[in-house]
Design a protein around this motif. Structure first.
Motif, short mmCIF file in Angstrom:
data_model
loop_
_atom_site.label_atom_id
_atom_site.label_comp_id
_atom_site.label_asym_id
_atom_site.label_seq_id
_atom_site.Cartn_x
_atom_site.Cartn_y
_atom_site.Cartn_z
N ILE A 110 5.02 -11.38 4.37
CA ILE A 110 4.95 -10.87 3.01
C ILE A 110 3.85 -11.62 2.27
O ILE A 110 3.50 -12.75 2.66
CB ILE A 110 6.32 -11.02 2.30
CG1 ILE A 110 6.37 -10.20 1.00
CG2 ILE A 110 6.66 -12.48 2.06
CD1 ILE A 110 7.79 -10.10 0.43
N ASN A 128 -1.16 -1.76 1.67
CA ASN A 128 -0.38 -0.56 1.97
C ASN A 128 -0.67 -0.06 3.38
O ASN A 128 0.25 0.32 4.12
CB ASN A 128 -0.71 0.53 0.95
CG ASN A 128 0.46 1.42 0.63
OD1 ASN A 128 1.49 0.94 0.18
ND2 ASN A 128 0.31 2.71 0.88
N LYS A 131 1.01 -2.13 5.86
CA LYS A 131 2.46 -2.10 5.72
C LYS A 131 3.06 -3.51 5.64
O LYS A 131 4.06 -3.84 6.26
CB LYS A 131 3.12 -1.30 6.85
CG LYS A 131 2.81 0.19 6.77
CD LYS A 131 3.50 0.95 7.90
CE LYS A 131 3.43 2.46 7.66
NZ LYS A 131 2.09 2.98 7.34
N PRO A 133 4.55 -5.96 2.75
CA PRO A 133 4.96 -5.99 1.35
C PRO A 133 4.25 -7.10 0.58
O PRO A 133 3.94 -8.15 1.14
CB PRO A 133 6.47 -6.27 1.43
CG PRO A 133 6.86 -5.88 2.80
CD PRO A 133 5.67 -6.17 3.67
N TYR A 150 4.24 -0.51 -1.21
CA TYR A 150 4.44 -1.84 -0.63
C TYR A 150 4.15 -2.95 -1.64
O TYR A 150 4.30 -4.12 -1.33
CB TYR A 150 3.56 -2.03 0.62
CG TYR A 150 4.18 -1.42 1.85
CD1 TYR A 150 4.92 -2.19 2.75
CD2 TYR A 150 4.06 -0.05 2.10
CE1 TYR A 150 5.51 -1.62 3.87
CE2 TYR A 150 4.64 0.53 3.21
CZ TYR A 150 5.37 -0.26 4.10
OH TYR A 150 5.98 0.32 5.20
N TYR A 151 3.75 -2.56 -2.85
CA TYR A 151 3.48 -3.56 -3.89
C TYR A 151 4.62 -3.59 -4.91
O TYR A 151 5.01 -2.56 -5.43
CB TYR A 151 2.17 -3.23 -4.64
CG TYR A 151 1.13 -4.33 -4.57
CD1 TYR A 151 1.31 -5.52 -5.27
CD2 TYR A 151 -0.03 -4.17 -3.82
CE1 TYR A 151 0.36 -6.52 -5.21
CE2 TYR A 151 -0.98 -5.17 -3.76
CZ TYR A 151 -0.79 -6.34 -4.45
OH TYR A 151 -1.73 -7.33 -4.40
N ASN A 348 7.99 -2.57 6.93
CA ASN A 348 8.81 -1.54 6.30
C ASN A 348 10.26 -1.99 6.17
O ASN A 348 10.94 -1.67 5.18
CB ASN A 348 8.74 -0.24 7.09
CG ASN A 348 9.36 0.91 6.35
OD1 ASN A 348 9.14 1.09 5.15
ND2 ASN A 348 10.16 1.71 7.05
N ARG A 351 10.26 -4.22 3.18
CA ARG A 351 10.09 -3.41 1.97
C ARG A 351 11.40 -2.74 1.57
O ARG A 351 11.75 -2.69 0.39
CB ARG A 351 9.02 -2.34 2.20
CG ARG A 351 8.69 -1.52 0.96
CD ARG A 351 7.91 -0.26 1.31
NE ARG A 351 8.71 0.65 2.12
CZ ARG A 351 9.64 1.45 1.63
NH1 ARG A 351 9.90 1.47 0.33
NH2 ARG A 351 10.32 2.25 2.44
#
Length: 403
Positions: A110, A128, A131, A133, A150-151, A348, A351
């Protein structure tokens, strides 16, 4: 209701999803920056994307300080060691693209950062596409997270502040009219003013509830004409969405005119620089502003732990800035999300955990990420504080005045 100091409006915000931040010593930075993959004993890797050099580096230090403090308090989670990996965007839009791509190549779990909305907007597409976050800490520009699932973010956006201040006028002050004094051709100020006006007109069901709407040229020195127009309108609360320098000049001149109105401002008013620009004739009873965090009283166990760690490291007489608390919270949210996503989670997976997080206790309040919005409930009950509860978008928020 008498207020002895500047009124700090600490409130629940409905926010668009965004990102966070961090920093370390030069040696640690050097090792982390050159590291191309995770070391065998590190299972959580947090990328720190910040301007560690250049014009914005001083302002970014508070975000980094918060991240590093949280890392000292929580160096591991669930038996997993946490490592910080740094990438300096050099306060430069050209260097920012290279910096975020270099950081992504290290495959962190992350990313936190960056101070300066423009650098985060540059990072939006690469983050993004990869992928991975990301969490922004003090980016109040809504474009940082627009179209980038993802933000995430842990602060208010500009329009939220106008809405919150309108609720304050209507429900705390119980006024049905207000004024606005806004600079010409300022999109940020306009966003804040628009939600302020819309909320007041909607709640009062009165299209003429804004009885004074005056404009000025940025950098203007004499505000006598618009201030007298506001004075003649009879309003008791006036939004000043412009920059802090113009706002301080307006407030000082209003005090010289003997105006009995409360001026309402953004988080910028919490800075020592802004307060230093106010003349001795300004009554603090006439100022209120939105704030991300106040150290006057603790909110929950995590805020107590944060303040204890901060005072132990920097001294009992030091008060943390808002962005230090937000950086701290961003780190905590990040490591918990990675840990809760299971073993070797995908971006993901992380996220999804972030988006479903409920009532996370942070230093700045209890935070909930909701699809495309964040809720931050800041519950304060220390004695000696004036407080009132009301709801915005169905979520409890509290107005707190420093006594």
């Amino acid at each position: 209701m008498k207020i002895r100091k500047i009124a700090a409006v600490a409130v629940t915000a409905v926010l668009t999803v965004t990102m966070l931040t961090g920093c370390t010593t030069f040696n640690n930075f050097k090792e982390a920056f050159l590291q191309q993959k995770k070391s065998s004993d590190v299972t959580i890797q947090i990328g720190i994307y910040e301007p560690m050099s250049g014009a914005d580096s001083d302002a970014a230090k508070a975000e980094i300080k918060g991240i590093e403090l949280a890392h000292e308090v929580y160096p591991n989670i669930g038996g997993k060691i946490v490592e910080l990996v740094y990438s300096d965007n050099s306060s430069d839009i050209d260097a920012a693209e290279t910096a975020i791509n270099n950081l992504i190549s290290k495959k962190p779990d992350i990313i936190l950062g960056s101070y300066g909305s423009v650098y985060s907007m540059i990072a939006g597409k690469p983050v993004n596409d990869a992928k991975i976050p990301a969490i922004a800490i003090t980016n109040d520009n809504p474009l940082v997270t627009k179209n980038y699932p993802y933000y995430f973010r842990v602060c208010y956006v500009d329009s939220n502040q106008g809405d919150l201040l309108a609720k304050y006028v209507l429900e705390q002050k119980q006024e049905t009219t207000a004024g606005v004094l806004i600079p010409n051709n300022d999109d940020v100020a306009m966003a804040m003013a628009t939600t302020f006006v819309d909320r007041i007109e909607a709640e009062t069901e009165n299209e003429d509830a804004i009885t004074a709407y005056e404009t000025y040229k940025p950098g203007q020195k004499d505000f006598t004409k618009p201030l007298k127009a506001i004075q003649e309108s009879g309003v008791k609360s006036v939004l000043l969405p412009g920059d802090s320098v113009d706002s301080a000049n307006i407030i000082n001149q209003a005090a010289d005119l003997g105006m009995d109105v409360m001026f309402l401002g953004s988080t910028d008013w919490s800075s020592k620089e802004f307060r230093s620009e106010l003349s001795s004739s300004v009554s603090k009873e006439h100022l209120a502003f939105v704030n991300f965090f106040t150290a006057d009283d603790t909110i929950n166990q995590e805020s107590e732990k944060f303040l204890e760690a901060y005072h132990e490291k920097y001294g009992k007489d030091k008060e943390p800035e808002d962005s230090v608390a937000l950086g701290y919270d961003a780190y905590l949210i990040a490591i918990n999300a990675v840990n809760d996503a299971g073993n070797d989670p995908s971006g993901n997976d992380i996220r999804k955990v972030l988006a479903s997080a409920k009532e996370f206790q942070g230093a700045s309040g209890n935070i909930t990420f909701i699809q495309k919005v964040i809720r931050c409930d800041r519950h304060r009950s220390a004695p000696g504080k004036v407080k009132n509860s009301f709801h915005i978008y169905g979520r409890t928020i509290l107005i707190v005045f420093k006594s």
